[in-house]
Scaffold this active site. Structure first.
Site, PDB file in Angstrom:
ATOM      1  N   ASP A 142      92.213  90.213  12.945  1.00  0.00           N
ATOM      2  CA  ASP A 142      91.679  91.016  11.838  1.00  0.00           C
ATOM      3  C   ASP A 142      90.720  92.103  12.337  1.00  0.00           C
ATOM      4  O   ASP A 142      90.715  93.232  11.822  1.00  0.00           O
ATOM      5  CB  ASP A 142      90.946  90.127  10.816  1.00  0.00           C
ATOM      6  CG  ASP A 142      91.910  89.444   9.839  1.00  0.00           C
ATOM      7  OD1 ASP A 142      93.135  89.487  10.077  1.00  0.00           O
ATOM      8  OD2 ASP A 142      91.433  88.867   8.842  1.00  0.00           O
TER       9      ASP A 142
ATOM     10  N   ASN B  77      97.453  91.623   8.369  1.00  0.00           N
ATOM     11  CA  ASN B  77      97.182  90.939   7.094  1.00  0.00           C
ATOM     12  C   ASN B  77      95.674  90.859   6.868  1.00  0.00           C
ATOM     13  O   ASN B  77      95.173  89.895   6.286  1.00  0.00           O
ATOM     14  CB  ASN B  77      97.812  89.545   7.107  1.00  0.00           C
ATOM     15  CG  ASN B  77      97.955  88.977   5.699  1.00  0.00           C
ATOM     16  OD1 ASN B  77      97.654  89.657   4.705  1.00  0.00           O
ATOM     17  ND2 ASN B  77      98.379  87.738   5.599  1.00  0.00           N
TER      18      ASN B  77
ATOM     19  N   ASP C 206      87.370  80.252   0.860  1.00  0.00           N
ATOM     20  CA  ASP C 206      88.009  79.989   2.162  1.00  0.00           C
ATOM     21  C   ASP C 206      87.674  78.580   2.660  1.00  0.00           C
ATOM     22  O   ASP C 206      88.553  77.813   3.045  1.00  0.00           O
ATOM     23  CB  ASP C 206      87.565  81.019   3.207  1.00  0.00           C
ATOM     24  CG  ASP C 206      88.058  82.427   2.876  1.00  0.00           C
ATOM     25  OD1 ASP C 206      88.811  82.587   1.902  1.00  0.00           O
ATOM     26  OD2 ASP C 206      87.674  83.375   3.595  1.00  0.00           O
TER      27      ASP C 206
ATOM     28  N   GLU D 240      96.564  84.630   2.369  1.00  0.00           N
ATOM     29  CA  GLU D 240      97.536  84.731   3.457  1.00  0.00           C
ATOM     30  C   GLU D 240      98.891  84.155   3.058  1.00  0.00           C
ATOM     31  O   GLU D 240      99.939  84.542   3.568  1.00  0.00           O
ATOM     32  CB  GLU D 240      96.999  84.037   4.704  1.00  0.00           C
ATOM     33  CG  GLU D 240      95.991  84.852   5.503  1.00  0.00           C
ATOM     34  CD  GLU D 240      94.624  84.935   4.880  1.00  0.00           C
ATOM     35  OE1 GLU D 240      94.486  84.741   3.651  1.00  0.00           O
ATOM     36  OE2 GLU D 240      93.661  85.212   5.626  1.00  0.00           O
TER      37      GLU D 240
ATOM     38  N   HIS E 273      96.144  81.146   9.095  1.00  0.00           N
ATOM     39  CA  HIS E 273      95.177  80.548  10.032  1.00  0.00           C
ATOM     40  C   HIS E 273      94.451  79.343   9.446  1.00  0.00           C
ATOM     41  O   HIS E 273      94.242  78.333  10.115  1.00  0.00           O
ATOM     42  CB  HIS E 273      94.170  81.615  10.474  1.00  0.00           C
ATOM     43  CG  HIS E 273      93.487  82.328   9.345  1.00  0.00           C
ATOM     44  ND1 HIS E 273      92.167  82.696   9.371  1.00  0.00           N
ATOM     45  CD2 HIS E 273      93.929  82.733   8.116  1.00  0.00           C
ATOM     46  CE1 HIS E 273      91.839  83.308   8.252  1.00  0.00           C
ATOM     47  NE2 HIS E 273      92.891  83.346   7.479  1.00  0.00           N
ATOM     48  N   ARG E 274      94.080  79.438   8.168  1.00  0.00           N
ATOM     49  CA  ARG E 274      93.289  78.329   7.589  1.00  0.00           C
ATOM     50  C   ARG E 274      94.146  77.083   7.332  1.00  0.00           C
ATOM     51  O   ARG E 274      93.639  75.970   7.353  1.00  0.00           O
ATOM     52  CB  ARG E 274      92.578  78.764   6.307  1.00  0.00           C
ATOM     53  CG  ARG E 274      91.572  79.837   6.571  1.00  0.00           C
ATOM     54  CD  ARG E 274      90.522  80.028   5.515  1.00  0.00           C
ATOM     55  NE  ARG E 274      89.893  81.311   5.778  1.00  0.00           N
ATOM     56  CZ  ARG E 274      89.037  81.567   6.776  1.00  0.00           C
ATOM     57  NH1 ARG E 274      88.663  80.601   7.591  1.00  0.00           N
ATOM     58  NH2 ARG E 274      88.538  82.773   6.964  1.00  0.00           N
TER      59      ARG E 274
ATOM     60  N   LYS F 223      94.317  85.046  13.564  1.00  0.00           N
ATOM     61  CA  LYS F 223      93.800  85.986  12.549  1.00  0.00           C
ATOM     62  C   LYS F 223      92.268  86.030  12.577  1.00  0.00           C
ATOM     63  O   LYS F 223      91.668  87.091  12.453  1.00  0.00           O
ATOM     64  CB  LYS F 223      94.298  85.588  11.155  1.00  0.00           C
ATOM     65  CG  LYS F 223      93.939  86.608  10.072  1.00  0.00           C
ATOM     66  CD  LYS F 223      94.581  86.259   8.737  1.00  0.00           C
ATOM     67  CE  LYS F 223      94.471  87.404   7.747  1.00  0.00           C
ATOM     68  NZ  LYS F 223      93.171  87.535   7.099  1.00  0.00           N
TER      69      LYS F 223
HETATM   70  O1  LIG Z   1      84.877  90.178   1.551  1.00  0.00           O
HETATM   71  C1  LIG Z   1      85.237  89.355   2.391  1.00  0.00           C
HETATM   72  O2  LIG Z   1      84.858  89.423   3.586  1.00  0.00           O
HETATM   73  C2  LIG Z   1      86.123  88.260   1.980  1.00  0.00           C
HETATM   74  C3  LIG Z   1      86.234  87.934   0.647  1.00  0.00           C
HETATM   75  C4  LIG Z   1      87.041  86.797   0.156  1.00  0.00           C
HETATM   76  O3  LIG Z   1      88.170  87.309  -0.509  1.00  0.00           O
HETATM   77  P1  LIG Z   1      88.307  87.404  -2.139  1.00  0.00           P
HETATM   78  O4  LIG Z   1      87.196  88.217  -2.651  1.00  0.00           O
HETATM   79  O5  LIG Z   1      89.637  88.050  -2.281  1.00  0.00           O
HETATM   80  O6  LIG Z   1      88.258  85.998  -2.641  1.00  0.00           O
HETATM   81  C5  LIG Z   1      87.501  85.881   1.298  1.00  0.00           C
HETATM   82  O7  LIG Z   1      88.532  85.040   0.858  1.00  0.00           O
HETATM   83  C6  LIG Z   1      87.973  86.668   2.486  1.00  0.00           C
HETATM   84  O8  LIG Z   1      88.385  85.824   3.536  1.00  0.00           O
HETATM   85  C7  LIG Z   1      86.854  87.524   3.029  1.00  0.00           C
HETATM   86  C1  LIG Z   2      91.532  85.367   2.637  1.00  0.00           C
HETATM   87  C2  LIG Z   2      91.299  85.582   3.921  1.00  0.00           C
HETATM   88  O1  LIG Z   2      91.450  86.763   4.558  1.00  0.00           O
HETATM   89  P1  LIG Z   2      91.455  88.299   4.092  1.00  0.00           P
HETATM   90  O2  LIG Z   2      90.200  88.881   4.656  1.00  0.00           O
HETATM   91  O3  LIG Z   2      92.679  88.891   4.707  1.00  0.00           O
HETATM   92  O4  LIG Z   2      91.464  88.350   2.597  1.00  0.00           O
HETATM   93  C3  LIG Z   2      90.845  84.472   4.797  1.00  0.00           C
HETATM   94  O5  LIG Z   2      90.405  84.753   5.944  1.00  0.00           O
HETATM   95  O6  LIG Z   2      90.915  83.296   4.407  1.00  0.00           O
END
Ligand SMILES: O=C(O)C1=C[C@@H](OP(=O)(O)O)[C@@H](O)[C@H](O)C1
Ligand SMILES: C=C(OP(=O)(O)O)C(=O)O
Length: 433
Positions: A52, A96, A320, A348, A393-394, A419
């Site tokens: 990422d 992703n 998460d 994901e 990944h999770r 990821k």
């Molecule tokens: O802003 C961020 O860094 C994130 C927000 C969350 O997503 P959502 O807001 O879509 O739930 C989380 O699931 C993602 O892994 C990271």
């Molecule tokens: C939802 C996730 O990732 P993303 O930042 O791509 O939304 C995650 O890391 O669980």
């Protein structure tokens, strides 16, 4: 990535030790973008090494931002461009990575260039319409290349006017609000963002506001409904940013401590952390785990009687890390229900469906609702279940904890942890006795 590859985990009897966490994904990618947009150079220490973050780094390079890595370390110097990204035409592939895709969409839509943003096939199934709708209110010219509401996106130069107020929906992903907030100061105008509907994943907005503040931009807010950015604010480098350890990655080791004796200590996240996922430890504590907090570490051990409590909880604030609770529930004394997690369906993979399918493979009794999941441990676990990970990944990381329920388990495509945590299984091995 081949899903012919797998990793067989033997039952883990006990875990103990200290894990130095890799950098936070959420902080790494926000810091990189803010450092790129800021005036001045930023030294970023402890950047996460993962797919990422790689996509964000490469995108910024393509957009004309100079950054250098300090030798083999995870310390980087980013030369800010003071507002406008220099390259005015680019085709960006962002895998992703939601934390790269959404914020870059907003920053580029308010720039004056021609850009294409795309990702892996799953990214093209993850919604972005609410963010595009908000940016269009500002005058942005964004087109969908394939399906309405989804990437890939084509951005063209447009006349942008912040014009006082913009509305964004908050109930699908908080990343849309994060993206808007981070990009709006580029207009130099005053702006008010109004969140329509219930905002999910709220603690991620706190990370955003905290880091924007570090880079000199103040956002004031009325609850979670209205956010105000005063005119004339611009990003200025604070010089140095230390990236905290990743609190979502911490969840696997803390859960391991709670399921398998412990103590397990994670270093890099503690009570001073700006990440909402540190509160995962509170949920584990509710399940009976013994938790100790330091400023920059958290330690988890199993309950004195070795038995976790089943709980019924709303985990909207830690979507998460909530996946880790669903697997820890395999060691609880009844049915655990996790509520208000509809966003799992657009991550994901469809994580509600994936979790239900894979938990059933180990024998658990699972109820999957539109926005909740209930998990009851089996009377006898099914050994050697082959867990599919759906390029998530999770899924790979949380299902490794099945081994802590005393059963051998196979994890298909373990490399999908790249990821956010390429070395996950090595680090886990380091605390297994
Ligand atoms: O802003 C961020 O860094 C994130 C927000 C969350 O997503 P959502 O807001 O879509 O739930 C989380 O699931 C993602 O892994 C990271
Ligand atoms: C939802 C996730 O990732 P993303 O930042 O791509 O939304 C995650 O890391 O669980």
């Amino acid at each position: 990535m081949s899903d012919l590859e797998f990793l067989d985990l033997a039952p883990i009897q006990s875990v103990k030790g200290t894990v130095v966490l890799p950098g936070s994904k959420s902080i790494s990618n926000r810091t990189l973008l803010l450092a790129a947009l800021a005036e001045g150079k930023t030294e970023v220490k402890g950047l996460l090494a993962s797919d990422d973050v790689h996509y964000m780094l490469e995108a910024l390079k393509t957009l004309g931002v100079n950054w250098t890595q300090q030798g083999e370390s995870r310390d980087f110097i980013v030369e800010g461009v003071a507002g406008a990204l220099p390259v005015k035409s680019a085709d960006l592939f962002l895998g992703n990575a939601g934390t790269a895709f959404r914020p870059l969409t907003a920053a580029l839509a308010l720039g004056a260039g021609t850009y294409r943003l795309s990702g892996v096939p799953r990214m093209h199934e993850r919604p972005i319409g609410d963010l595009v709708d908000a940016l269009r209110q500002l005058g942005a010219d964004i087109a969908y290349e394939q399906n309405e509401g989804y990437p890939p996106l084509a951005i063209k130069p447009a006349n942008i006017a912040a014009n006082g107020s913009v509305k964004v929906k908050g109930n699908v992903s908080s990343q849309f609000l994060t993206a808007l907030l981070m990009a709006l100061p580029l207009t130099g105008e005053a702006a008010t963002v109004e969140v329509v509907g219930e905002l999910i994943s709220k603690p991620y907005i706190e990370i955003t506001l905290n880091l924007m503040n570090k880079f000199g931009v103040t956002v004031t807010r009325d609850g979670w409904e209205k956010f105000h950015i005063a005119a004339g604010q611009r990003y200025v480098s604070p010089g140095l940013v230390h990236v905290e350890g990743d609190a979502s990655s911490a969840s696997y080791f803390l859960a391991a401590g709670a399921m398998g004796l412990g103590p397990v200590r994670v270093e890099g996240v503690g009570k001073e952390s700006i990440q909402g996922d540190k509160r995962f430890a509170e949920t584990l504590e509710q399940m009976g785990a013994q938790i100790i907090w330091g400023d920059n570490w958290i330690e988890a051990s199993a309950p004195l009687n070795g038995q976790l409590n089943a709980i019924d909880v709303d985990l909207n604030h830690i979507p998460d890390a909530a996946m880790t609770i669903a697997v820890a529930a395999l060691k609880a004394n009844g049915t655990t229900t996790i509520r208000n997690i509809a966003s799992w369906r657009v991550k994901e993979t469809d994580r509600l469906s994936a979790m239900a399918t894979e938990l059933r493979k180990v024998g658990a009794l699972v109820e999957e609702g539109e926005d909740y999941i209930s998990v009851t441990p089996p009377e006898a676990f099914i050994p050697n279940a082959a867990i599919d990970t759906y390029d998530d990944h999770r899924m790979a990381m949380c299902f490794s904890l099945v081994a802590l329920a005393g059963v051998p388990v196979r994890i298909n495509d373990p490399k999908c942890t790249a990821k956010t945590f390429p070395t996950y299984f090595d680090v886990l091995a380091g605390i297994c006795n």
